[in-house]
Design a protein around this motif. Structure first.
Motif, PDB file in Angstrom:
ATOM      1  N   ARG A 155       6.094 -21.771 -15.063  1.00  0.00           N
ATOM      2  CA  ARG A 155       5.129 -21.565 -13.986  1.00  0.00           C
ATOM      3  C   ARG A 155       4.869 -20.065 -13.849  1.00  0.00           C
ATOM      4  N   LEU A 156       3.715 -19.730 -13.302  1.00  0.00           N
ATOM      5  CA  LEU A 156       3.442 -18.327 -12.993  1.00  0.00           C
ATOM      6  C   LEU A 156       2.518 -18.230 -11.792  1.00  0.00           C
ATOM      7  N   ARG A 157       2.546 -17.062 -11.165  1.00  0.00           N
ATOM      8  CA  ARG A 157       1.674 -16.832 -10.020  1.00  0.00           C
ATOM      9  C   ARG A 157       1.357 -15.346  -9.925  1.00  0.00           C
ATOM     10  N   TRP A 158       0.324 -15.032  -9.151  1.00  0.00           N
ATOM     11  CA  TRP A 158      -0.095 -13.654  -8.926  1.00  0.00           C
ATOM     12  C   TRP A 158       0.055 -13.329  -7.457  1.00  0.00           C
ATOM     13  N   CYS A 159       0.606 -12.145  -7.164  1.00  0.00           N
ATOM     14  CA  CYS A 159       0.782 -11.699  -5.781  1.00  0.00           C
ATOM     15  C   CYS A 159       0.044 -10.369  -5.581  1.00  0.00           C
ATOM     16  N   LEU A 160      -0.396 -10.138  -4.349  1.00  0.00           N
ATOM     17  CA  LEU A 160      -1.220  -8.972  -4.045  1.00  0.00           C
ATOM     18  C   LEU A 160      -0.787  -8.347  -2.720  1.00  0.00           C
ATOM     19  N   GLY A 161      -0.631  -7.026  -2.732  1.00  0.00           N
ATOM     20  CA  GLY A 161      -0.294  -6.295  -1.515  1.00  0.00           C
ATOM     21  C   GLY A 161      -1.548  -5.769  -0.828  1.00  0.00           C
ATOM     22  N   THR A 162      -1.638  -6.002   0.480  1.00  0.00           N
ATOM     23  CA  THR A 162      -2.765  -5.522   1.278  1.00  0.00           C
ATOM     24  C   THR A 162      -2.259  -5.072   2.643  1.00  0.00           C
ATOM     25  N   MET A 163      -3.090  -4.335   3.349  1.00  0.00           N
ATOM     26  CA  MET A 163      -2.772  -3.966   4.717  1.00  0.00           C
ATOM     27  C   MET A 163      -4.045  -3.524   5.424  1.00  0.00           C
ATOM     28  N   VAL A 164      -4.024  -3.583   6.733  1.00  0.00           N
ATOM     29  CA  VAL A 164      -5.149  -3.052   7.506  1.00  0.00           C
ATOM     30  C   VAL A 164      -5.197  -1.543   7.291  1.00  0.00           C
ATOM     31  N   PHE A 165      -6.369  -1.034   6.965  1.00  0.00           N
ATOM     32  CA  PHE A 165      -6.500   0.383   6.639  1.00  0.00           C
ATOM     33  C   PHE A 165      -6.323   1.258   7.882  1.00  0.00           C
ATOM     34  N   ASP A 166      -5.548   2.330   7.731  1.00  0.00           N
ATOM     35  CA  ASP A 166      -5.456   3.360   8.776  1.00  0.00           C
ATOM     36  C   ASP A 166      -5.289   4.714   8.097  1.00  0.00           C
ATOM     37  N   GLU A 167      -5.849   5.744   8.683  1.00  0.00           N
ATOM     38  CA  GLU A 167      -5.864   7.065   8.055  1.00  0.00           C
ATOM     39  C   GLU A 167      -4.538   7.802   8.171  1.00  0.00           C
ATOM     40  N   LEU A 168      -3.542   7.205   8.836  1.00  0.00           N
ATOM     41  CA  LEU A 168      -2.214   7.799   8.876  1.00  0.00           C
ATOM     42  C   LEU A 168      -1.432   7.457   7.600  1.00  0.00           C
ATOM     43  N   THR A 169      -1.764   6.328   6.988  1.00  0.00           N
ATOM     44  CA  THR A 169      -1.055   5.874   5.797  1.00  0.00           C
ATOM     45  C   THR A 169      -1.731   6.343   4.513  1.00  0.00           C
ATOM     46  N   PHE A 170      -3.007   6.724   4.610  1.00  0.00           N
ATOM     47  CA  PHE A 170      -3.775   7.089   3.422  1.00  0.00           C
ATOM     48  C   PHE A 170      -4.391   8.476   3.585  1.00  0.00           C
ATOM     49  N   TYR A 171      -4.671   9.104   2.437  1.00  0.00           N
ATOM     50  CA  TYR A 171      -5.232  10.460   2.472  1.00  0.00           C
ATOM     51  C   TYR A 171      -6.060  10.719   1.213  1.00  0.00           C
ATOM     52  N   SER A 172      -6.823  11.786   1.232  1.00  0.00           N
ATOM     53  CA  SER A 172      -7.593  12.289   0.083  1.00  0.00           C
ATOM     54  C   SER A 172      -8.394  11.202  -0.646  1.00  0.00           C
ATOM     55  N   PRO A 173      -9.392  10.631   0.011  1.00  0.00           N
ATOM     56  CA  PRO A 173     -10.210   9.624  -0.679  1.00  0.00           C
ATOM     57  C   PRO A 173     -11.052  10.237  -1.791  1.00  0.00           C
ATOM     58  N   VAL A 174     -11.231   9.481  -2.857  1.00  0.00           N
ATOM     59  CA  VAL A 174     -12.078   9.900  -3.971  1.00  0.00           C
ATOM     60  C   VAL A 174     -13.018   8.747  -4.316  1.00  0.00           C
ATOM     61  N   ALA A 184      -2.019   6.616  -1.243  1.00  0.00           N
ATOM     62  CA  ALA A 184      -1.139   6.026  -0.221  1.00  0.00           C
ATOM     63  C   ALA A 184       0.117   6.872  -0.023  1.00  0.00           C
ATOM     64  N   ARG A 185       0.532   7.007   1.215  1.00  0.00           N
ATOM     65  CA  ARG A 185       1.777   7.712   1.517  1.00  0.00           C
ATOM     66  C   ARG A 185       2.963   6.796   1.218  1.00  0.00           C
ATOM     67  N   ILE A 186       4.157   7.402   1.181  1.00  0.00           N
ATOM     68  CA  ILE A 186       5.351   6.639   0.799  1.00  0.00           C
ATOM     69  C   ILE A 186       5.728   5.586   1.836  1.00  0.00           C
ATOM     70  N   SER A 187       5.094   5.629   3.012  1.00  0.00           N
ATOM     71  CA  SER A 187       5.386   4.633   4.041  1.00  0.00           C
ATOM     72  C   SER A 187       4.615   3.327   3.825  1.00  0.00           C
ATOM     73  N   ALA A 188       3.663   3.305   2.889  1.00  0.00           N
ATOM     74  CA  ALA A 188       2.813   2.131   2.686  1.00  0.00           C
ATOM     75  C   ALA A 188       3.592   0.847   2.386  1.00  0.00           C
TER      76      ALA A 188
END
Length: 209
Positions: A155-174, A184-188
């Motif tokens: 058997r196999l399956r696919w898993c995906l990580g997501t979260m509600v976006f906030d600018e405290l967890t992310f930086y420097s968009p390109v 993503a910061r290390i707290s993600a």
């Protein structure tokens, strides 16, 4: 009687045998990828098509994520910064998923934000694409079971990580061809949600109920 035979012959010549047509449809159905819907904790859904060829140990996944929330969602399916800097993948490309056996015969492919590895000379910086409310994200990947050649896959399956976006967890968009990519910061990893498809049964070539 003769008119009926002539009519049947004309139908056969025009459309082919009804039995043959049904057989062809069944073959096409067997060759089609299996489909399932994965629900995200962040108020979205992902339509997933999966096909696995056991003869060459390759899985193909295509997906369509729909953000049904009023907030933006960050999706950790993109190549990390190290892969991009090293030229192994392009900015915004879907990452090569991590593979792991959760149980004998059960192989899991996963895209997520990874925990920091202590004493790593070049720390990994995860990257995520942000999906605005109501928007749709499409992606696909094709992957082999490197390092698992001698272990059977049931058997196999696919898993995906997501979260509600906030600018405290992310930086420097390109900006990329695939949309806006954020570092993503290390707290993600502490705040992401991991969602998984149902298990895909290799023998049945379909997802389990």
């Amino acid at each position: 009687m003769m008119k009926r035979l002539i009519l049947h012959a004309a139908i056969f010549l025009a459309f082919g045998s009804p039995v043959a047509a049904r057989t062809d449809a069944n073959v096409a159905a067997l060759d089609a990828p299996a489909r399932t819907v994965m629900r995200l904790q962040d108020c979205g859904v992902v339509e997933v098509d999966l096909d696995f060829d056991p003869s060459i140990s390759v899985v193909e996944v295509s997906y369509r994520l729909i953000n049904m929330d009023s907030r933006a969602i960050a999706v950790f399916d993109r190549a990390d910064l190290n892969m991009v800097v090293q030229g192994r993948q392009g900015l915004g490309d879907v990452a090569v998923p991590h593979q792991t056996f959760t149980n004998p015969g059960d192989l899991e492919f996963i895209h997520k934000s990874h925990e920091a590895i202590p004493d790593l000379e070049t720390p990994t910086v995860d990257m995520a694409v942000v999906v605005a409310p109501g928007d749709v994200l499409k992606g696909k990947f094709r992957d082999g079971r490197w390092g698992f050649e001698n272990r059977p896959i049931l058997r196999l399956r696919w898993c995906l990580g997501t979260m509600v976006f906030d600018e405290l967890t992310f930086y420097s968009p390109v900006q990329s061809d695939q949309g806006q990519i954020w570092h993503a910061r290390i707290s993600a990893p502490e705040t992401q949600h991991i969602s998984c498809t149902a298990w895909y049964d290799v023998a049945r070539r379909d997802f389990e109920p």
